[in-house]
Design a protein around this motif. Sequence first.
Motif, PDB file in Angstrom:
ATOM      1  N   GLY A  78     -35.979  53.251  -4.490  1.00  9.75           N
ATOM      2  CA  GLY A  78     -34.582  53.136  -4.903  1.00  9.75           C
ATOM      3  C   GLY A  78     -34.414  53.638  -6.314  1.00  9.75           C
ATOM      4  O   GLY A  78     -35.162  54.492  -6.793  1.00  9.75           O
ATOM      5  N   GLY A 108     -20.042  48.188   1.203  1.00  4.82           N
ATOM      6  CA  GLY A 108     -20.735  47.249   0.325  1.00  4.82           C
ATOM      7  C   GLY A 108     -22.220  47.539   0.188  1.00  4.82           C
ATOM      8  O   GLY A 108     -23.012  46.637  -0.103  1.00  4.82           O
ATOM      9  N   GLY A 109     -22.612  48.780   0.383  1.00  6.34           N
ATOM     10  CA  GLY A 109     -24.014  49.149   0.319  1.00  6.34           C
ATOM     11  C   GLY A 109     -24.617  48.924  -1.061  1.00  6.34           C
ATOM     12  O   GLY A 109     -23.968  49.109  -2.088  1.00  6.34           O
ATOM     13  N   ARG A 110     -25.886  48.530  -1.071  1.00  2.00           N
ATOM     14  CA  ARG A 110     -26.620  48.297  -2.309  1.00  2.00           C
ATOM     15  C   ARG A 110     -27.812  49.242  -2.382  1.00  2.00           C
ATOM     16  O   ARG A 110     -28.196  49.874  -1.406  1.00  2.00           O
ATOM     17  N   GLN A 111     -28.407  49.293  -3.569  1.00  2.00           N
ATOM     18  CA  GLN A 111     -29.645  50.021  -3.750  1.00  2.00           C
ATOM     19  C   GLN A 111     -30.813  49.034  -3.726  1.00  2.00           C
ATOM     20  O   GLN A 111     -30.628  47.820  -3.877  1.00  2.00           O
ATOM     21  N   LEU A 112     -31.999  49.583  -3.517  1.00  2.00           N
ATOM     22  CA  LEU A 112     -33.204  48.768  -3.485  1.00  2.00           C
ATOM     23  C   LEU A 112     -34.155  49.194  -4.580  1.00  2.00           C
ATOM     24  O   LEU A 112     -34.162  50.352  -4.999  1.00  2.00           O
ATOM     25  N   VAL A 150     -27.672  49.087   2.739  1.00  2.00           N
ATOM     26  CA  VAL A 150     -28.308  49.737   1.598  1.00  2.00           C
ATOM     27  C   VAL A 150     -28.038  51.240   1.663  1.00  2.00           C
ATOM     28  O   VAL A 150     -27.823  51.803   2.735  1.00  2.00           O
ATOM     29  N   GLU A 151     -28.042  51.875   0.493  1.00  2.00           N
ATOM     30  CA  GLU A 151     -27.762  53.305   0.400  1.00  2.00           C
ATOM     31  C   GLU A 151     -28.522  53.897  -0.779  1.00  2.00           C
ATOM     32  O   GLU A 151     -29.117  53.171  -1.581  1.00  2.00           O
ATOM     33  N   GLU A 152     -28.512  55.222  -0.863  1.00  2.00           N
ATOM     34  CA  GLU A 152     -29.135  55.961  -1.968  1.00  2.00           C
ATOM     35  C   GLU A 152     -30.595  55.558  -2.164  1.00  2.00           C
ATOM     36  O   GLU A 152     -31.035  55.239  -3.261  1.00  2.00           O
ATOM     37  N   THR A 203     -15.694  51.235  -3.250  1.00  2.00           N
ATOM     38  CA  THR A 203     -16.678  52.007  -2.493  1.00  2.00           C
ATOM     39  C   THR A 203     -16.069  52.511  -1.197  1.00  2.00           C
ATOM     40  O   THR A 203     -15.189  51.870  -0.605  1.00  2.00           O
ATOM     41  N   TYR A 261     -27.822  42.902   4.340  1.00  2.00           N
ATOM     42  CA  TYR A 261     -26.777  43.688   3.677  1.00  2.00           C
ATOM     43  C   TYR A 261     -27.072  45.179   3.855  1.00  2.00           C
ATOM     44  O   TYR A 261     -28.226  45.568   4.087  1.00  2.00           O
ATOM     45  N   TRP A 315     -30.870  46.260   4.862  1.00  2.00           N
ATOM     46  CA  TRP A 315     -32.043  45.464   4.532  1.00  2.00           C
ATOM     47  C   TRP A 315     -32.052  44.240   5.445  1.00  2.00           C
ATOM     48  O   TRP A 315     -31.014  43.624   5.691  1.00  2.00           O
TER      49      TRP A 315
END
Length: 449
Positions: free
Chosen positions: A448, A234-238, A405-407, A199, A403, A395
Motif C-alpha cells: 500500500g 469508502g475504499g481505504r489503503q493498506l 480497499v483501493e490503490e 470519494t 471494508y 479486506w
Amino acid sequence: MSITSTEDTAERLARLEQTIEHLLAEAKRLGASAAEASVGSSAGLEVGVRLGEVETVEHTRDNGLGITVYFGNRRGSSSTTDLSPDSLRAAVKAACAIAVHTQEDPCAHLADAALMAHGVLDLDLYHPWPIGVEEAIAIAAECEDAARAFDPRIVNSEGASLSAHSGLQVYGNSHGFVGGYPSTRHGLSCAVIGEEGDTMQRDYWWTSARAAADLEPARLVGERAAQRTVARLGGRQLGTCKAPVLFRAEVATGLVRSLVSAISGGSLYRRASFLLDHLGERLFPEFMRIHEEPHLPRGLSSAPFDSDGVATWAKDLVSEGVLRTYVLDAYSGCRLKLPTTGNGGGVRNLVVAMGERDRAGLLALMGTGLFVTELMGHGVNAVTGDYSRGAAGFWVENGEIAYPVEEITIAGNLKSMYAGLVAVGNDCDFPGSTRTGSWLIDEMTIAGQ
C-alpha cells in the motif's frame, strides 16, 4: 442484420466456400505448391444509451479474407476486405510475390492432411437475433435505469450498451479441406458511478451469449453493476504486508490466461516462458484440473476445427495438478518437434474444476486477507513468472468482509502462486469462455502507501 434466415445463411456459406476453392485454384495456377485461406463475413447492431438518452446506433457489416501460399518451404501471406474477383486475384498474386522472396523455413507448411476435420460438427452456435433499433434501445435503457435506481449513491452513468452480431467463417486448404459454419454472439453491459462523501467509484457488469434467450435479464445486469459500484465506496489503503489473497472468479481467469500464454507454442519455441520444459511436471496441488471443451454446445469459444483446419478435441491441460500438454498449432508444434494439439487460434472453452466451497466458504477458509475484485496494469513477466498488479477489493477479517480497499499492489511469482493454490470455489457466476470459481492463494505480498 444481414443474416436472417437458414436459407440465406446456407447460400452465403456456399458462396464463401466457393470463394475459398477459387483462391486455392488460383494459387496453384500461379505455381504455389500448397495454400490455405480463410474468409469471414459478419453483420451486427450496436446501440448505446447514457443517462436515458441514445448515444450511439451502429449497423456494422464486415468482410475479411486472408490467404497464405507456399512455394516449398517459402511462405507468403496477404489479406483484403474486398471480396470482388479482381481483388481476390490480386491478393493471391501478392501472396505469391512475397513467398518467392522469403527465406526458407522448414516448418512453413500445412498441417498434416490426416489431421483435418472430417465434416463440420453442429455446435449450436448460430442463433440470430432479429432485433430492431427501437427494441435494442429499450433494453439498454431498461438496464441503465435499473442501475441508476438501485441506490441513491449512484450519481452518474457511463451508459449501457447492447450488441447483436451474426457471422460466417470458412477455412480451406490444398489438402482438399474446406469447412465453415455460422455463429452469433450477443451482449449487454452497463457501467455506473457512485459517490459517497468526497470519494467516487465506478464498476460494471455484463452478459454475453450465443443466443439472446441465454442473456441475463437487463434489469439484473443493471442492478448488479450498481451493487458492485456501491460496495466499493469508502475504499481505504493498506500498509505493506503478506497475507492470503482470494481472486474473485472473473478475476481469476487472468491467472488461467497467464498459464495458457506460458504453455503456448510461440512462447516456448522463442524460449520466452517461465514454464519452458515443464511438461509432465506438477504445477498445482493434486485437486487442480483445467480442461478444454472445444465442442461445448453454445460455447463462446467452441469450434469444430482450428485455424489450421485440424479437428479440435477435448483435453486436459492440467490434471492432478500436473501439466499434461502444451498448447500448439501446426507451426509451433513443428518448431518444438511435437505434434499439433489442435489449438491453432488458441484454446477454446477452458473449464477449471470447481471445489465444494462457495464464496462465503472461501472467505471463511481464508480468515484474514485480501479479496481481489479488480486488477489494473499488465505486470506479468512471461520469462520469469514474476507477477505485480495494481488491485482493488476488500479486506477480510475473521472470514467476513471488513471494508473496501483501493490503490494497492499485489506481487508474487506465478509458479509459487500456482503451487500455493489452497482452493477453487464453486462460485462461477459470470459469462465467458473460461469457467472457474474464485482462487484462494496461500500468500502474496500486498503493498500500500
